[in-house]
Design a protein around this motif. Structure first.
Motif, short mmCIF file in Angstrom:
data_model
loop_
_atom_site.label_atom_id
_atom_site.label_comp_id
_atom_site.label_asym_id
_atom_site.label_seq_id
_atom_site.Cartn_x
_atom_site.Cartn_y
_atom_site.Cartn_z
N LEU A 288 1.18 -1.14 0.05
CA LEU A 288 0.04 -0.02 0.19
C LEU A 288 0.99 1.14 0.16
O LEU A 288 0.37 2.36 -0.39
N GLU A 289 2.00 1.27 0.98
CA GLU A 289 2.60 2.91 0.70
C GLU A 289 3.38 2.80 -0.45
O GLU A 289 3.66 4.00 -1.09
N LEU A 290 3.96 1.17 -0.98
CA LEU A 290 4.48 1.60 -2.29
C LEU A 290 3.30 2.46 -3.60
O LEU A 290 4.12 3.04 -4.27
N GLY A 291 2.29 1.60 -3.70
CA GLY A 291 1.48 2.28 -4.07
C GLY A 291 0.91 3.28 -4.11
O GLY A 291 1.17 4.46 -5.12
N LEU A 292 0.74 4.35 -3.14
CA LEU A 292 0.77 5.93 -2.77
C LEU A 292 1.87 6.26 -2.95
O LEU A 292 1.85 7.35 -3.26
N ARG A 293 3.45 5.41 -3.15
CA ARG A 293 4.07 6.76 -3.44
C ARG A 293 4.25 6.56 -5.24
O ARG A 293 5.24 6.97 -5.13
N ASP B 91 -1.48 10.47 -7.85
CA ASP B 91 -2.45 11.29 -6.82
C ASP B 91 -3.25 11.15 -5.38
O ASP B 91 -4.48 11.53 -5.42
N LEU B 92 -2.60 9.92 -5.29
CA LEU B 92 -3.06 9.49 -3.80
C LEU B 92 -5.06 8.90 -4.35
O LEU B 92 -5.27 8.95 -3.13
N ASN B 93 -5.52 9.10 -5.60
CA ASN B 93 -6.14 8.62 -5.50
C ASN B 93 -6.67 7.14 -6.18
O ASN B 93 -5.94 6.04 -6.25
N MET B 94 -7.63 5.84 -5.58
CA MET B 94 -7.50 5.07 -5.41
C MET B 94 -8.90 4.35 -5.62
O MET B 94 -9.95 4.10 -4.76
N PRO B 95 -9.29 3.90 -6.79
CA PRO B 95 -10.69 3.32 -7.47
C PRO B 95 -11.05 2.26 -7.01
O PRO B 95 -9.72 0.93 -6.61
N MET B 96 -12.23 2.38 -6.90
CA MET B 96 -12.54 1.14 -5.77
C MET B 96 -13.84 0.12 -6.84
O MET B 96 -14.88 1.60 -6.97
N PHE B 97 -13.61 -1.07 -6.62
CA PHE B 97 -14.84 -1.60 -7.15
C PHE B 97 -16.01 -2.32 -6.25
O PHE B 97 -15.20 -3.40 -5.18
N ILE B 98 -16.96 -2.60 -5.82
CA ILE B 98 -17.90 -2.79 -5.26
C ILE B 98 -19.09 -3.53 -5.51
O ILE B 98 -20.09 -3.08 -5.87
N GLY B 99 -18.90 -4.87 -5.20
CA GLY B 99 -19.82 -5.29 -5.73
C GLY B 99 -20.40 -6.00 -4.90
O GLY B 99 -21.84 -7.11 -5.17
N ASN B 100 -20.60 -5.88 -3.34
CA ASN B 100 -21.70 -6.87 -2.52
C ASN B 100 -21.62 -5.30 -1.70
O ASN B 100 -20.99 -4.81 -1.28
N PRO B 101 -22.80 -5.12 -1.92
CA PRO B 101 -22.82 -3.24 -1.06
C PRO B 101 -23.33 -4.02 0.08
O PRO B 101 -23.13 -2.24 1.18
N GLU B 102 -23.56 -5.02 0.56
CA GLU B 102 -23.43 -5.26 2.23
C GLU B 102 -21.35 -4.86 3.10
O GLU B 102 -21.88 -4.39 3.77
N SER B 103 -20.68 -4.64 1.49
CA SER B 103 -18.98 -4.38 2.58
C SER B 103 -19.06 -3.26 3.24
O SER B 103 -18.29 -2.65 2.84
N GLY C 226 -9.87 8.80 8.37
CA GLY C 226 -9.73 10.18 7.45
C GLY C 226 -10.11 9.97 6.49
O GLY C 226 -9.32 11.32 6.00
N LEU C 227 -10.14 9.54 5.62
CA LEU C 227 -10.37 9.94 4.34
C LEU C 227 -11.78 9.53 4.14
O LEU C 227 -11.97 10.03 4.26
N TYR C 228 -11.19 10.50 2.68
CA TYR C 228 -12.05 10.68 1.24
C TYR C 228 -13.04 9.41 0.51
O TYR C 228 -12.31 9.02 -0.45
N LEU C 229 -14.77 9.36 0.81
CA LEU C 229 -14.67 8.32 -0.23
C LEU C 229 -15.48 9.14 -1.80
O LEU C 229 -16.70 9.72 -0.91
#
Length: 68
Positions: free
Chosen positions: A2-7, A28-40, A52-55
């Protein structure tokens, strides 16, 4: 990883099979996300607010709500 990916040193894909969530480390500290299960969303909401992140939605608007 994760740290290497953010850098922006490596491109990383995190797959959480049981939650049906896939997160890509991006630039640019963006991390696209796919959510297949709304319960997650409940668990993701807890992580986001605790760390303290933003979604944001695909249009860049902050639309985060956590149902209790």
């Amino acid at each position: 990883m994760l740290e290497l990916g953010l850098r922006e040193a490596v491109s990383t894909v995190f797959v959480f099979e049981k939650m049906q969530v896939c997160i890509w480390s991006n630039y640019d500290l963006n991390m696209p996300m796919f959510i297949g299960n709304p319960e997650s969303m409940e668990m993701i909401g807890a992580v986001v607010t605790t760390e303290g992140l933003y979604l944001r939605d695909s249009h860049g608007e902050s639309r985060w709500t956590v149902s209790k």
